[in-house]
Design a protein around this motif. Structure first.
Motif, PDB file in Angstrom:
ATOM      1  N   UNK A  40       0.980  -0.816   0.193  1.00  0.00           N
ATOM      2  CA  UNK A  40       0.403   0.668  -0.377  1.00  0.00           C
ATOM      3  C   UNK A  40       0.705   1.003  -0.059  1.00  0.00           C
ATOM      4  N   UNK A  41       0.197   2.151  -0.580  1.00  0.00           N
ATOM      5  CA  UNK A  41       0.957   3.485  -0.538  1.00  0.00           C
ATOM      6  C   UNK A  41       0.929   3.306   0.874  1.00  0.00           C
ATOM      7  N   UNK A  42       0.236   3.449   1.979  1.00  0.00           N
ATOM      8  CA  UNK A  42       0.297   3.566   3.294  1.00  0.00           C
ATOM      9  C   UNK A  42       1.623   2.748   3.583  1.00  0.00           C
ATOM     10  N   UNK A  43       2.542   1.421   3.207  1.00  0.00           N
ATOM     11  CA  UNK A  43       3.225   1.598   3.210  1.00  0.00           C
ATOM     12  C   UNK A  43       4.886   2.644   3.130  1.00  0.00           C
ATOM     13  N   UNK A  44       4.379   3.313   2.462  1.00  0.00           N
ATOM     14  CA  UNK A  44       5.729   4.588   2.566  1.00  0.00           C
ATOM     15  C   UNK A  44       4.912   5.885   3.031  1.00  0.00           C
ATOM     16  N   UNK A  45       4.145   6.753   3.570  1.00  0.00           N
ATOM     17  CA  UNK A  45       3.096   6.921   3.496  1.00  0.00           C
ATOM     18  C   UNK A  45       2.291   7.158   5.010  1.00  0.00           C
ATOM     19  N   UNK A  46       3.074   7.424   6.362  1.00  0.00           N
ATOM     20  CA  UNK A  46       1.997   6.456   7.605  1.00  0.00           C
ATOM     21  C   UNK A  46       0.857   7.525   7.981  1.00  0.00           C
ATOM     22  N   UNK A  48       3.489  -4.406 -13.931  1.00  0.00           N
ATOM     23  CA  UNK A  48       5.221  -3.863 -13.439  1.00  0.00           C
ATOM     24  C   UNK A  48       5.801  -5.743 -13.219  1.00  0.00           C
ATOM     25  N   UNK A  49       4.378  -6.638 -13.003  1.00  0.00           N
ATOM     26  CA  UNK A  49       5.197  -8.095 -12.807  1.00  0.00           C
ATOM     27  C   UNK A  49       5.943  -8.214 -14.212  1.00  0.00           C
ATOM     28  N   UNK A  50       4.961  -8.301 -14.927  1.00  0.00           N
ATOM     29  CA  UNK A  50       5.136  -8.803 -16.769  1.00  0.00           C
ATOM     30  C   UNK A  50       6.813  -8.052 -16.914  1.00  0.00           C
ATOM     31  N   UNK A  51       7.361  -7.303 -16.258  1.00  0.00           N
ATOM     32  CA  UNK A  51       7.925  -6.240 -17.099  1.00  0.00           C
ATOM     33  C   UNK A  51       9.348  -6.382 -15.382  1.00  0.00           C
ATOM     34  N   UNK A  52       8.879  -7.289 -14.589  1.00  0.00           N
ATOM     35  CA  UNK A  52      10.538  -7.819 -13.743  1.00  0.00           C
ATOM     36  C   UNK A  52      10.321  -6.596 -13.350  1.00  0.00           C
ATOM     37  N   UNK A  53       9.709  -4.913 -12.644  1.00  0.00           N
ATOM     38  CA  UNK A  53      10.051  -3.865 -12.243  1.00  0.00           C
ATOM     39  C   UNK A  53       9.988  -4.577 -10.487  1.00  0.00           C
ATOM     40  N   UNK A  54      11.344  -3.984  -9.587  1.00  0.00           N
ATOM     41  CA  UNK A  54      11.109  -4.180  -8.091  1.00  0.00           C
ATOM     42  C   UNK A  54       9.708  -3.478  -7.452  1.00  0.00           C
ATOM     43  N   UNK A  55       9.424  -2.158  -8.001  1.00  0.00           N
ATOM     44  CA  UNK A  55       7.913  -1.722  -7.251  1.00  0.00           C
ATOM     45  C   UNK A  55       7.316  -1.123  -7.895  1.00  0.00           C
ATOM     46  N   UNK A  56       6.237  -0.985  -8.180  1.00  0.00           N
ATOM     47  CA  UNK A  56       4.701  -0.869  -8.737  1.00  0.00           C
ATOM     48  C   UNK A  56       4.110   0.453  -7.289  1.00  0.00           C
ATOM     49  N   UNK A  57       3.889   2.104  -7.935  1.00  0.00           N
ATOM     50  CA  UNK A  57       3.435   2.753  -7.152  1.00  0.00           C
ATOM     51  C   UNK A  57       2.375   3.156  -8.744  1.00  0.00           C
ATOM     52  N   UNK A  58       1.308   3.611  -7.482  1.00  0.00           N
ATOM     53  CA  UNK A  58       0.015   4.674  -8.644  1.00  0.00           C
ATOM     54  C   UNK A  58       0.450   5.944  -9.731  1.00  0.00           C
ATOM     55  N   UNK A  59       0.106   6.158 -10.419  1.00  0.00           N
ATOM     56  CA  UNK A  59       0.156   7.729 -10.616  1.00  0.00           C
ATOM     57  C   UNK A  59      -0.384   8.666 -11.009  1.00  0.00           C
ATOM     58  N   UNK A 118       0.284  11.162  -5.473  1.00  0.00           N
ATOM     59  CA  UNK A 118       1.234   9.382  -4.511  1.00  0.00           C
ATOM     60  C   UNK A 118       2.071   9.533  -4.613  1.00  0.00           C
ATOM     61  N   UNK A 119       2.323   8.810  -5.780  1.00  0.00           N
ATOM     62  CA  UNK A 119       4.157   8.864  -5.810  1.00  0.00           C
ATOM     63  C   UNK A 119       5.121  10.287  -5.899  1.00  0.00           C
ATOM     64  N   UNK A 120       4.392  11.322  -5.303  1.00  0.00           N
ATOM     65  CA  UNK A 120       5.272  12.222  -5.725  1.00  0.00           C
ATOM     66  C   UNK A 120       6.173  12.231  -4.114  1.00  0.00           C
ATOM     67  N   UNK A 121       4.178  12.285  -3.456  1.00  0.00           N
ATOM     68  CA  UNK A 121       4.475  12.253  -1.746  1.00  0.00           C
ATOM     69  C   UNK A 121       4.904  10.717  -1.341  1.00  0.00           C
ATOM     70  N   UNK A 122       5.200   9.515  -2.311  1.00  0.00           N
ATOM     71  CA  UNK A 122       6.309   8.896  -1.228  1.00  0.00           C
ATOM     72  C   UNK A 122       7.436   8.809  -1.583  1.00  0.00           C
ATOM     73  N   UNK A 123       8.591  10.213  -2.856  1.00  0.00           N
ATOM     74  CA  UNK A 123       9.627  10.257  -3.016  1.00  0.00           C
ATOM     75  C   UNK A 123       9.901  11.787  -2.107  1.00  0.00           C
ATOM     76  N   UNK A 124       8.618  12.545  -1.500  1.00  0.00           N
ATOM     77  CA  UNK A 124       9.179  13.170  -0.696  1.00  0.00           C
ATOM     78  C   UNK A 124       8.926  13.179   1.078  1.00  0.00           C
ATOM     79  N   UNK A 125       8.231  12.318   1.275  1.00  0.00           N
ATOM     80  CA  UNK A 125       8.322  11.351   2.441  1.00  0.00           C
ATOM     81  C   UNK A 125       9.760  10.895   3.057  1.00  0.00           C
TER      82      UNK A 125
END
Length: 263
Positions: free
Chosen positions: A134-140, A212-223, A226-233
């Motif tokens: 969840x995004x809440x796993x970054x932004x508490x 994300x699974x098909x591309x083998x990515x390490x993580x996936x955040x919503x477009x 929230x993606x910006x807020x995770x970086x700020x956090x």
């Protein structure tokens, strides 16, 4: 003709798990779907429209059920999706031990234990572990404290197991959707407006997860924001403290909490 790739999806009887199953079939996978209620899983299988969907009723928080899941999977697994989860919101002082233990068992302990059980089959396939966080796993977020703690833990587990398995061919993807329109929405509906929450459909979450699974990515955040807020956090947590703390103290948020208490 080669056999379709296998995927195990927990919590597949509704919500994100159901749409993950539908998308898996569309992509050519043969899913084994797990949940506690046969009728819900059967409905998911019918909606997926494939005779390749296998159903297993099991509770991932129970060791004996995890062993049954491992037996059903057999010796090879291409993708494990730890999706099953639960949510209780409100001030920490309002949460009893049962609520806390239920979230820890379902959201954190079960994915770790099931991953352990699936590792031999994943190693054979050089497969992928997918943890739905969840995004809440970054932004508490306030009033989601216990839930956030379990998702922080799941993110940490994802990073650690990725590094532990480096060189084995087994990959790890951590998927962090924002709030989603599922049955769990009833738990936090009163807080959507006060906390300025944006909700995605389960279908959108599932589609982005599979990308994300098909591309083998390490993580996936919503477009979106929230993606910006995770970086700020991650870089400037004190800024988020001030912003989200103000939301927590706002009068309309406190009124929403009283609504939840009376529900």
């Amino acid at each position: 003709m080669t056999d379709p790739k296998s995927v195990l999806i927990t919590g597949a009887g509704s919500g994100i798990g159901r749409d993950l199953t539908i998308e898996a079939v569309r992509l050519g996978y043969a899913p084994l779907i797990v949940g506690r209620t046969w009728s819900s899983l059967e409905e998911t299988a019918q909606m997926a429209g494939s005779d390749k969907v296998a159903i297993l009723t099991a509770d991932v928080t129970r060791p004996e059920d995890r062993r049954r899941i491992a037996e059903a999977v057999g010796g090879r697994l291409d993708v494990l999706i730890n999706n099953a989860g639960c949510l209780t919101v409100g001030p920490v002082g309002d949460l009893d031990d049962d609520a806390l233990e239920r979230m820890v068992r379902t959201n954190l302990l079960a994915p770790m234990a099931l991953t352990r059980e699936m590792l031999p089959a994943l190693r054979v396939a050089r497969g992928r572990i997918v943890n739905i966080g969840s995004v809440f796993g970054d932004i508490a977020y306030p009033y989601f404290a216990a839930y956030s703690a379990t998702k922080f833990g799941l993110r940490g587990f994802s990073d650690a197991i990725r590094r532990e398995l480096s060189g084995t061919g087994v990959g790890v993807t951590y998927v962090a959707p924002r709030a989603t329109r599922t049955a769990a929405e009833a738990e936090f509906g009163a807080l959507i407006e006060p906390l300025d929450m944006v909700l995605d459909s389960a279908e959108r979450v599932a589609t982005e997860a599979w990308e994300a699974i098909q591309a083998g990515r390490r993580e996936s955040f919503p477009r979106g924001k929230e993606r910006f807020f995770v970086k700020v956090q991650r870089l400037f947590p004190s800024l988020v403290d001030r912003s989200v703390g103000a939301q927590a103290r706002a009068e309309n948020t406190l009124q929403a909490i009283e609504t939840l208490r009376r529900a």
